[in-house]
Scaffold this motif. Structure first.
Motif, PDB file in Angstrom:
ATOM      1  N   GLY A 199       0.802  -1.227   0.000  1.00  0.00           N
ATOM      2  CA  GLY A 199       0.000   0.000   0.000  1.00  0.00           C
ATOM      3  C   GLY A 199       0.828   1.267   0.000  1.00  0.00           C
ATOM      4  O   GLY A 199       0.343   2.330  -0.400  1.00  0.00           O
ATOM      5  N   ALA A 200       2.082   1.172   0.452  1.00  0.00           N
ATOM      6  CA  ALA A 200       2.955   2.344   0.395  1.00  0.00           C
ATOM      7  C   ALA A 200       3.179   2.767  -1.049  1.00  0.00           C
ATOM      8  O   ALA A 200       3.446   3.933  -1.335  1.00  0.00           O
ATOM      9  CB  ALA A 200       4.290   2.037   1.074  1.00  0.00           C
ATOM     10  N   HIS A 201       3.076   1.808  -1.944  1.00  0.00           N
ATOM     11  CA  HIS A 201       3.171   2.102  -3.366  1.00  0.00           C
ATOM     12  C   HIS A 201       1.806   2.462  -3.932  1.00  0.00           C
ATOM     13  O   HIS A 201       1.640   3.465  -4.606  1.00  0.00           O
ATOM     14  CB  HIS A 201       3.768   0.910  -4.109  1.00  0.00           C
ATOM     15  N   LYS A 217       9.408   5.079   0.808  1.00  0.00           N
ATOM     16  CA  LYS A 217       9.077   3.643   0.713  1.00  0.00           C
ATOM     17  C   LYS A 217      10.258   2.765   1.107  1.00  0.00           C
ATOM     18  O   LYS A 217      11.362   2.899   0.599  1.00  0.00           O
ATOM     19  CB  LYS A 217       8.624   3.314  -0.707  1.00  0.00           C
ATOM     20  N   GLN A 218       9.971   1.855   2.004  1.00  0.00           N
ATOM     21  CA  GLN A 218      10.967   0.881   2.453  1.00  0.00           C
ATOM     22  C   GLN A 218      10.552  -0.503   1.976  1.00  0.00           C
ATOM     23  O   GLN A 218       9.374  -0.828   1.948  1.00  0.00           O
ATOM     24  CB  GLN A 218      11.066   0.901   3.988  1.00  0.00           C
ATOM     25  N   GLU A 219      11.539  -1.304   1.634  1.00  0.00           N
ATOM     26  CA  GLU A 219      11.228  -2.652   1.149  1.00  0.00           C
ATOM     27  C   GLU A 219      10.541  -3.437   2.268  1.00  0.00           C
ATOM     28  O   GLU A 219      10.979  -3.461   3.422  1.00  0.00           O
ATOM     29  CB  GLU A 219      12.510  -3.349   0.680  1.00  0.00           C
ATOM     30  N   GLU A 220       9.482  -4.118   1.887  1.00  0.00           N
ATOM     31  CA  GLU A 220       8.551  -4.739   2.825  1.00  0.00           C
ATOM     32  C   GLU A 220       9.198  -5.768   3.758  1.00  0.00           C
ATOM     33  O   GLU A 220       9.029  -5.715   4.981  1.00  0.00           O
ATOM     34  CB  GLU A 220       7.461  -5.408   1.968  1.00  0.00           C
ATOM     35  N   LEU A 221       9.908  -6.710   3.184  1.00  0.00           N
ATOM     36  CA  LEU A 221      10.446  -7.789   4.013  1.00  0.00           C
ATOM     37  C   LEU A 221      11.624  -7.304   4.851  1.00  0.00           C
ATOM     38  O   LEU A 221      11.799  -7.719   5.995  1.00  0.00           O
ATOM     39  CB  LEU A 221      10.853  -8.978   3.133  1.00  0.00           C
TER      40      LEU A 221
ATOM     41  N   SER B 360       2.616  -0.350 -10.416  1.00  0.00           N
ATOM     42  CA  SER B 360       3.687   0.168  -9.571  1.00  0.00           C
ATOM     43  C   SER B 360       5.053  -0.189 -10.142  1.00  0.00           C
ATOM     44  O   SER B 360       5.297  -1.325 -10.546  1.00  0.00           O
ATOM     45  CB  SER B 360       3.553  -0.426  -8.167  1.00  0.00           C
ATOM     46  N   ASP B 361       5.936   0.785 -10.183  1.00  0.00           N
ATOM     47  CA  ASP B 361       7.295   0.478 -10.623  1.00  0.00           C
ATOM     48  C   ASP B 361       8.035  -0.333  -9.559  1.00  0.00           C
ATOM     49  O   ASP B 361       9.067  -0.934  -9.830  1.00  0.00           O
ATOM     50  CB  ASP B 361       8.062   1.759 -10.976  1.00  0.00           C
ATOM     51  N   ALA B 362       7.457  -0.363  -8.337  1.00  0.00           N
ATOM     52  CA  ALA B 362       8.057  -1.174  -7.285  1.00  0.00           C
ATOM     53  C   ALA B 362       8.041  -2.643  -7.680  1.00  0.00           C
ATOM     54  O   ALA B 362       8.976  -3.392  -7.391  1.00  0.00           O
ATOM     55  CB  ALA B 362       7.303  -0.993  -5.971  1.00  0.00           C
ATOM     56  N   LEU B 363       6.968  -3.041  -8.363  1.00  0.00           N
ATOM     57  CA  LEU B 363       6.868  -4.439  -8.765  1.00  0.00           C
ATOM     58  C   LEU B 363       7.935  -4.784  -9.788  1.00  0.00           C
ATOM     59  O   LEU B 363       8.526  -5.858  -9.753  1.00  0.00           O
ATOM     60  CB  LEU B 363       5.478  -4.723  -9.331  1.00  0.00           C
ATOM     61  N   GLU B 364       8.166  -3.859 -10.682  1.00  0.00           N
ATOM     62  CA  GLU B 364       9.227  -4.102 -11.659  1.00  0.00           C
ATOM     63  C   GLU B 364      10.567  -4.251 -10.956  1.00  0.00           C
ATOM     64  O   GLU B 364      11.350  -5.141 -11.254  1.00  0.00           O
ATOM     65  CB  GLU B 364       9.286  -2.943 -12.659  1.00  0.00           C
ATOM     66  N   LYS B 365      10.791  -3.356  -9.988  1.00  0.00           N
ATOM     67  CA  LYS B 365      12.048  -3.421  -9.242  1.00  0.00           C
ATOM     68  C   LYS B 365      12.163  -4.739  -8.487  1.00  0.00           C
ATOM     69  O   LYS B 365      13.225  -5.349  -8.406  1.00  0.00           O
ATOM     70  CB  LYS B 365      12.138  -2.249  -8.243  1.00  0.00           C
ATOM     71  N   ALA B 370       2.367  -8.339 -11.453  1.00  0.00           N
ATOM     72  CA  ALA B 370       1.200  -7.892 -10.685  1.00  0.00           C
ATOM     73  C   ALA B 370       0.121  -8.960 -10.627  1.00  0.00           C
ATOM     74  O   ALA B 370      -0.715  -8.961  -9.731  1.00  0.00           O
ATOM     75  CB  ALA B 370       0.633  -6.611 -11.306  1.00  0.00           C
ATOM     76  N   ASN B 371       0.172  -9.911 -11.576  1.00  0.00           N
ATOM     77  CA  ASN B 371      -0.937 -10.858 -11.674  1.00  0.00           C
ATOM     78  C   ASN B 371      -0.665 -12.191 -10.992  1.00  0.00           C
ATOM     79  O   ASN B 371      -1.106 -13.231 -11.444  1.00  0.00           O
ATOM     80  CB  ASN B 371      -1.294 -11.081 -13.146  1.00  0.00           C
ATOM     81  N   ILE B 372       0.112 -12.181  -9.914  1.00  0.00           N
ATOM     82  CA  ILE B 372       0.206 -13.398  -9.117  1.00  0.00           C
ATOM     83  C   ILE B 372      -0.608 -13.215  -7.847  1.00  0.00           C
ATOM     84  O   ILE B 372      -0.819 -12.101  -7.361  1.00  0.00           O
ATOM     85  CB  ILE B 372       1.656 -13.793  -8.778  1.00  0.00           C
ATOM     86  N   VAL B 373      -1.086 -14.336  -7.336  1.00  0.00           N
ATOM     87  CA  VAL B 373      -1.966 -14.293  -6.176  1.00  0.00           C
ATOM     88  C   VAL B 373      -1.157 -14.032  -4.906  1.00  0.00           C
ATOM     89  O   VAL B 373      -0.150 -14.689  -4.665  1.00  0.00           O
ATOM     90  CB  VAL B 373      -2.749 -15.613  -6.027  1.00  0.00           C
ATOM     91  N   ALA B 374      -1.587 -13.061  -4.141  1.00  0.00           N
ATOM     92  CA  ALA B 374      -1.001 -12.854  -2.814  1.00  0.00           C
ATOM     93  C   ALA B 374      -1.808 -13.612  -1.771  1.00  0.00           C
ATOM     94  O   ALA B 374      -1.249 -14.167  -0.835  1.00  0.00           O
ATOM     95  CB  ALA B 374      -0.986 -11.371  -2.472  1.00  0.00           C
TER      96      ALA B 374
END
Lengths: 518, 518
Positions: A199-201, A217-221, B360-365, B370-374
């Motif tokens: 959600g930070a993103h 933004k800080q990396e989640e893990l 989110s560009d965070a996902l790219e990083k 984005a389309n995997i189940v959390a």
């Protein structure tokens, strides 16, 4: 400023973690006169805060004041740019310069004096902004529709000279949270804050547009691991597990997918809460960290700030609550947990006894008890009307146990693979959820033949938010928190908490020296 | 006899496996003139039966007759005590006595002659009883409310000189199954039969009282392993897996809990069915056997008839169907699978993109799509009305993928622990369930980086019943099936099928010798 901002920023007292279901907010409050009640809360909640030394002094405020490290004069600390660093995290690895230390001697410090002590390194406006926020936060125990302050979790950090407070709200209420912040003018003195979680993103733009607050933004893990390691090394009584009521009783013989704890007798049997010391030396690594939020992540922790995500599961807290919302009429996570307490899962689970016949001598020969689950919800297959005679409680309980067992099993298999005898289970799925924690404790003990242990932490859901707070300090100071020790600086292996502790001790020694020489 | 029994028993042609949800019945039919259609079925179903040699002779019946081994005259074979052994499993490890062999020379055998050949070692009554049953079974493709003959699975065993047929019905219809057997007088010529599964214990009294049939109970997991190993070594084309349409395409980058296959493109992508040879030598051990029935059992197979149950899960086929019965209005396992084919799981699953924001560009990083189940069903947490906009199809699909992924993950973790590169997935959960099989094939390949392979078997749900048939022969003959080879007798490592094959070959040689000398 054009955006209605006050020109200063108290955002560094916050850490925000916006998960799929819950948003978690941590705020840090330097010790003030009015904080004594928090100390009481911490004590009464069964969390022993690391303040024995303080109490023995008979004056916690004086002691706290003596460990306060003032700002170190780097540019982040100037009120001109609106950044008031948390001074204890100056991060330069050297003791604070004496001339910047609190100039009111500890001997003369009163409750009032400590508060005014703050003013030496802060502008009046900054101090006032902080006071405004603290007063707002203190006035309420709930915020908006779903915001709750978890007062029993507040804890004091002697090293940081203040207290952490914990607030959660449902992520789906983000809009009303933004409105609440705006309505109460809380955003005016905040330009940025540390934040983590998806959600930070996702909500970064909303916060920026609606409130003019930027998410650092800080990396989640990483945030979660840093937050957890900080708490492990600074809060006494944080860690616990469950043990059988009577250690003398032999372990019950059940299979891996056992449900023998479902009866009231067994629930009672494995319910003795036992505090566990947490080793923070190298001998304690590696361990497994299982975070059960909306989904499940499994990390192997090899050292301070050294972790790898090794596994996970999509079957987590979101699955439990999501399916419960379909299967029951209850519409609140806590209520669904309460519902589960009253349920009988054998109404829907197919037990081994249902397949073999409850009194088959074959089960005795096989060494299988009849009352273990063969198939979760499998009993619904054979019934004419699957819902007949089944209550919402039964469904909630069966679902809770199914998901808990599964998480325990995936964790256990990973612990076998990575040879980690200790498995920490954290995340908000475990909040007020003793049914699951006891089951996990029992299951890990059973499957491993007593060689592994499931461990739980009082601040189970807040490590990401705490880590966002800590990592944000680090980032603002422009250098890693672990410094001072050459070897640790080299391999980045020294925990943030250990470094903070060391720094506080160094400062304390310096100040004691300077005081005795004065 | 007082109990209305005919005084003989054809029960040894059966193997029964009564599971929590489905009962599986195997019956063995010696080759008869009317069986040619079965050969067609087997061929047309894509299962290549090991009969090439027969076809090359141009007369499968003559060839079959030449490999028939007659009864060996031990007391189990006498019609007086009602036990007609399947003669090919005489089990004494010695070639059958020539005087008991079929006396009609193979050269003169016609379709009619083969049938009459049988009569030499059996009473007319016995032969008639068998014919009555075979005719009844052949007349129908369905039996009672839920009984179905799976004609496409019928296969011929050259070694045993006959054909196996497969019938299933729902365990909850056991009462009507008993009535059907009684109404059609099928029980009159049966005193006992090989049976396994929990239901062999649970319903033993019912069968005894209602039908006068005694269950010769075989251990469930042993029966399954024996049945599977028999099929692996005697049916060509039994084993398969799924591969991507285009091997040249690089593996897609997704996380462990990936759901990228849910789109139509990805479903198509990993859908190429590929036959796999099954090695039955020692180099093929150990492997993992995951049986997904109502619940899930995971076995490590270390050699022929050498197995250990290492893990399992309560989240299996019963969980899928049980929960689907609550969540949808469809009331049939096959219909629920068909429902799932039309569903969109992203309507209920919380995707990573739902948490982080889809772009989110965070996902790219992070390298996360984005389309995997959390969190399975996690999207229902945040919605005002959880059921809003969600179809039964979506729920069925999400549940199917959740359960399939979870079974795959638990299997994969065990495969890592036990270092088994091949994982056989069997059990009736996989019947007509390509969605799950493809997903398992993809997931195991992905997680292991192509080092492990998920394998599937055409007779996925019937190994327990086959094993019950085989173990029952063994038991009736009073000695283990693996004999003749000293070393194999010593360590019990030689597979039943290999032994049967060897015995049939020995007999063939003897008979050929005796024929040429006559």
């Amino acid at each position: 400023a054009d955006d209605g901002k006050s020109g200063l920023c108290i955002g560094n007292i916050f850490g925000l973690d916006v998960g799929g279901t819950l948003a978690k907010l941590v705020y840090f409050e330097q010790m003030h006169a009015s904080d004594t009640h928090s100390s009481m809360h911490a004590a009464s909640s069964g969390i022993r805060v690391d303040d024995q030394e303080l109490n023995s002094e008979g004056n916690i405020h004086r002691r706290f004041s003596s460990t306060i490290v003032r700002g170190n004069g780097n540019e982040h600390d100037s009120t001109e740019n609106g950044n008031g660093s948390i001074p204890h995290l100056n991060g330069n690895g050297k003791p604070s310069h004496p001339k910047r230390s609190c100039s009111c001697p500890a001997e003369r410090a009163s409750v009032k004096k400590v508060a005014s002590c703050m003013d030496f390194t802060r502008s009046f406006k900054h101090e006032e902004a902080l006071r405004n926020f603290y007063e707002f936060a203190r006035r309420h125990d709930t915020y908006g529709e779903t915001g709750v302050k978890e007062k029993h979790l507040s804890f004091k950090s002697r090293e940081l000279g203040g207290e952490f407070h914990f607030i959660r709200f449902e992520t789906r209420n983000m809009d009303s949270a933004l409105r609440l912040i705006k309505t109460n003018n809380l955003h005016v003195n905040i330009r940025e804050m540390g934040a983590t979680g998806g959600g930070a993103h996702k909500y970064a733009d909303d916060w920026e547009k609606a409130l003019g607050i930027q998410m650092n933004k800080q990396e989640e893990l990483e945030a979660m691991v840093v937050g957890m390691q900080f708490v492990l090394s600074s809060v006494v009584g944080e860690c616990y597990t469950f043990k059988p009521r009577d250690e003398e009783l032999p372990r019950r013989k059940t299979s891996i997918s056992s449900e023998t704890m479902d009866g009231p007798v067994d629930d009672w049997w494995w319910s003795r809460k036992v505090k566990r010391d947490t080793a923070t030396d190298n001998a304690s690594y590696p361990y497994l960290l299982v975070t059960i939020g909306t989904g499940v992540s499994i990390l192997r922790i090899d050292g301070p700030r050294k972790h790898t995500r090794v596994s996970g599961s999509t079957i987590g807290g979101g699955t439990y609550y999501g399916l419960c919302r379909l299967l029951t009429t209850v519409d609140n996570f806590q209520d669904v947990l309460d519902l589960a307490k009253e349920g009988d899962p054998t109404k829907v689970d197919m037990m081994v006894g249902d397949i073999y016949g409850a009194h088959s001598d074959a089960l005795e020969k096989l060494g299988l008890p009849a009352n273990i689950v063969a198939s979760s919800f499998g009993k619904l297959v054979a019934k004419h009307d699957p819902a007949d005679g089944v209550t919402e409680e039964d469904l909630a309980r069966a679902l809770l146990l199914m998901i808990t067992n599964n998480i325990g099993q995936v964790a256990y298999l990973n612990a076998c693979l990575y040879k980690t005898p200790r498995i920490y289970f954290v995340g908000n799925f475990l909040r007020h959820n003793n049914l699951s924690a006891r089951r996990l404790a029992y299951a890990i003990d059973y499957w491993s033949g007593g060689k592994m242990e499931a461990l739980f932490l009082e601040h189970e859901g807040y490590f990401g938010a705490l880590g966002a707070f800590l990592l944000n300090q680090e980032q603002r100071n422009g250098q890693p928190v672990f410094t001072g020790d050459d070897s640790s600086a080299k391999d980045g292996m020294k925990s943030i908490a250990q470094t903070l502790l060391q720094r506080a001790q160094e400062t304390l020694q310096l100040r004691t020296k300077s005081m005795s020489s004065s």
